[in-house]
Write a protein that holds these residues in place. Structure first.
Motif, PDB file in Angstrom:
ATOM      1  N   GLU A   5       0.924  -1.158   0.117  1.00  0.00           N
ATOM      2  CA  GLU A   5      -0.203   0.156   0.072  1.00  0.00           C
ATOM      3  C   GLU A   5       0.838   1.449   0.086  1.00  0.00           C
ATOM      4  OE1 GLU A   5      -2.757   0.006   3.167  1.00  0.00           O
ATOM      5  OE2 GLU A   5      -3.694  -1.817   2.308  1.00  0.00           O
ATOM      6  N   ALA A   6       2.109   1.337   0.645  1.00  0.00           N
ATOM      7  CA  ALA A   6       2.858   2.272   0.683  1.00  0.00           C
ATOM      8  C   ALA A   6       4.498   1.966   0.475  1.00  0.00           C
ATOM      9  CB  ALA A   6       2.573   3.152   1.874  1.00  0.00           C
ATOM     10  N   ILE A   7       5.288   2.634   0.103  1.00  0.00           N
ATOM     11  CA  ILE A   7       6.618   2.341   0.108  1.00  0.00           C
ATOM     12  C   ILE A   7       7.491   3.417   0.785  1.00  0.00           C
ATOM     13  CG2 ILE A   7       6.666   0.998  -1.978  1.00  0.00           C
ATOM     14  CD1 ILE A   7       7.885   3.354  -3.386  1.00  0.00           C
ATOM     15  N   VAL A   8       8.641   3.315   1.196  1.00  0.00           N
ATOM     16  CA  VAL A   8       9.671   4.116   1.902  1.00  0.00           C
ATOM     17  C   VAL A   8      10.887   4.118   0.899  1.00  0.00           C
ATOM     18  CG1 VAL A   8      11.015   4.502   4.004  1.00  0.00           C
ATOM     19  CG2 VAL A   8       8.758   3.872   4.156  1.00  0.00           C
ATOM     20  N   LEU A   9      11.367   5.179   0.817  1.00  0.00           N
ATOM     21  CA  LEU A   9      12.456   5.516   0.137  1.00  0.00           C
ATOM     22  C   LEU A   9      13.679   6.141   1.114  1.00  0.00           C
ATOM     23  CD1 LEU A   9      11.478   6.818  -3.639  1.00  0.00           C
ATOM     24  CD2 LEU A   9      12.109   4.614  -2.955  1.00  0.00           C
ATOM     25  N   GLN A  10      14.507   5.647   1.061  1.00  0.00           N
ATOM     26  CA  GLN A  10      15.669   5.870   1.894  1.00  0.00           C
ATOM     27  C   GLN A  10      16.930   6.287   1.078  1.00  0.00           C
ATOM     28  OE1 GLN A  10      18.504   3.401   4.504  1.00  0.00           O
ATOM     29  NE2 GLN A  10      17.097   4.330   6.027  1.00  0.00           N
ATOM     30  N   VAL A  11      17.500   7.547   1.171  1.00  0.00           N
ATOM     31  CA  VAL A  11      18.621   8.073   0.642  1.00  0.00           C
ATOM     32  C   VAL A  11      19.786   7.233   1.244  1.00  0.00           C
ATOM     33  CG1 VAL A  11      20.195   9.901  -0.055  1.00  0.00           C
ATOM     34  CG2 VAL A  11      17.750  10.206  -0.050  1.00  0.00           C
ATOM     35  N   GLU A  12      20.853   6.873   0.443  1.00  0.00           N
ATOM     36  CA  GLU A  12      21.808   5.992   1.237  1.00  0.00           C
ATOM     37  C   GLU A  12      22.662   6.743   2.120  1.00  0.00           C
ATOM     38  OE1 GLU A  12      24.886   2.641  -0.243  1.00  0.00           O
ATOM     39  OE2 GLU A  12      25.489   4.592  -1.210  1.00  0.00           O
ATOM     40  N   ALA A  13      22.837   6.491   3.313  1.00  0.00           N
ATOM     41  CA  ALA A  13      23.587   7.146   4.310  1.00  0.00           C
ATOM     42  C   ALA A  13      24.984   7.027   4.421  1.00  0.00           C
ATOM     43  CB  ALA A  13      22.945   6.923   5.766  1.00  0.00           C
ATOM     44  N   ARG A  14      25.666   8.208   4.131  1.00  0.00           N
ATOM     45  CA  ARG A  14      27.097   8.337   4.413  1.00  0.00           C
ATOM     46  C   ARG A  14      27.388   8.091   5.469  1.00  0.00           C
ATOM     47  NH1 ARG A  14      28.492  13.638   0.499  1.00  0.00           N
ATOM     48  NH2 ARG A  14      27.445  12.876  -1.289  1.00  0.00           N
ATOM     49  N   HIS A  15      28.867   7.548   5.595  1.00  0.00           N
ATOM     50  CA  HIS A  15      29.179   7.279   7.092  1.00  0.00           C
ATOM     51  C   HIS A  15      29.094   8.423   7.907  1.00  0.00           C
ATOM     52  CE1 HIS A  15      30.448   3.221   6.144  1.00  0.00           C
ATOM     53  NE2 HIS A  15      30.775   3.474   5.086  1.00  0.00           N
TER      54      HIS A  15
END
Length: 314
Positions: A2-12
């Protein structure tokens, strides 16, 4: 889904940016009216458009200035399905797709929450801590250098140590400003001042060991060991305050190893020692300021030395 989550790749050391779809669509790009706004200059103002059809999500590439990759495969179709765990690369930014019921890590305990309360006093407490540590360091140098009356040199050494503390705290404050948008300079200065006081105390312990063991190798090994532990603790606190690294202890261990390696390479060159034309006195012969065992008087000591020379002459 029903929904998705987008996550920007976290830098260290940085916090990951995430966005959840609201309704049946989600837009990604540099324009400010997108649902997920990226700052990557290689991303188009309106780069991706996600939409839901039934229980399946798809995305379409709105602009083709730079190629878009799905799981490291270049996207050539007008519409591609996405599933949890997929990785989308656009420009120099990587996006990860998660379902809304994706399990998250357990909450971490903030180990330095009590320390951060010290910053409520402004710059007064950090400066007071630095001055107090410098005065203690100068007093200890007074006891250990009672035979050296060059007090101006001792003052310069203490001032240089204070400068090193300020520079160290400033560098970590800059790192905190870049990585977490919080500099915490005062807290960093308090921590490095406490570390300086700890190093002074450990130096005294090393001199005690050298004085009572009469073994320079033991004293050197113990010195490196305790300095390594102290640096490990310092780096651990610095990383926890200024960054969001996933493994602060591992990062601290690597940083400590590199710093000790540099120090060892600078102060302990591999070539042979050159001949000294002036006498060099070892700290092992210098008694500590606090006598913890019974000793003998100066007169008794010289009498023993005279007896020893008398036996040699016989």
């Amino acid at each position: 889904m029903e929904a998705i989550v987008l996550q920007v790749e976290a830098r260290h050391g940085r916090v990951a940016e995430t966005v959840r779809s609201n309704g049946d669509s989600l837009r990604v790009g540099r324009a400010y009216d997108n649902d997920l706004i990226l700052t990557d200059p290689h991303v188009a103002p309106y780069q991706l458009h996600f939409r839901r059809e039934g229980q399946q999500w798809f995305f379409a590439v709105r602009e083709q200035v730079n190629p878009v990759f799905l799981n490291k495969q270049r996207v050539t179709e007008s519409s591609c399905p996405v599933n949890p765990g997929d990785e989308i690369t656009v420009g120099r930014t990587k996006l990860h797709v998660f379902p809304v019921d994706h399990a998250v890590e357990p909450t971490r305990k903030l180990m330095v929450s009590n320390l951060r309360a010290l910053e409520n006093h402004g710059t007064f407490l950090p400066v007071l801590a630095l001055i107090g540590v410098s005065l203690v360091d100068l007093a200890i140098n007074f006891f250990y250098s009672s035979t050296n009356l060059k007090w101006l040199e001792q003052v310069y050494v203490v001032l240089f140590s204070a400068l090193i503390c300020v520079v160290w705290a400033g560098l970590w404050a800059i790192a905190g400003r870049i990585l977490r948008q919080q500099h915490h300079f005062g807290l960093q200065l308090i921590i490095v001042s406490g570390f300086s006081l700890l190093m002074t105390a450990l130096a005294m312990i090393s001199n005690y060991i050298a004085f009572y063991s009469f073994n320079a190798a033991v004293e050197e090994f113990f010195s490196w060991a305790i300095y390594a532990i102290a640096l490990l603790v310092l780096f651990r606190l610095n990383f926890m305050i200024a960054t969001n690294v996933q493994r602060p202890l591992l990062a601290s261990f690597i940083a400590t190893s590199l710093l000790l390696g540099v120090i060892y390479g600078v102060y302990y060159p591999w070539d042979d020692e050159e001949f000294e034309y002036e006498p060099v006195y070892s700290e092992i012969l210098l008694p500590p300021p606090l006598i913890v065992t019974d000793g003998q008087t100066t007169q008794a000591y010289f009498e023993d030395v005279s007896d020893a020379f008398g036996k040699l002459q016989q």
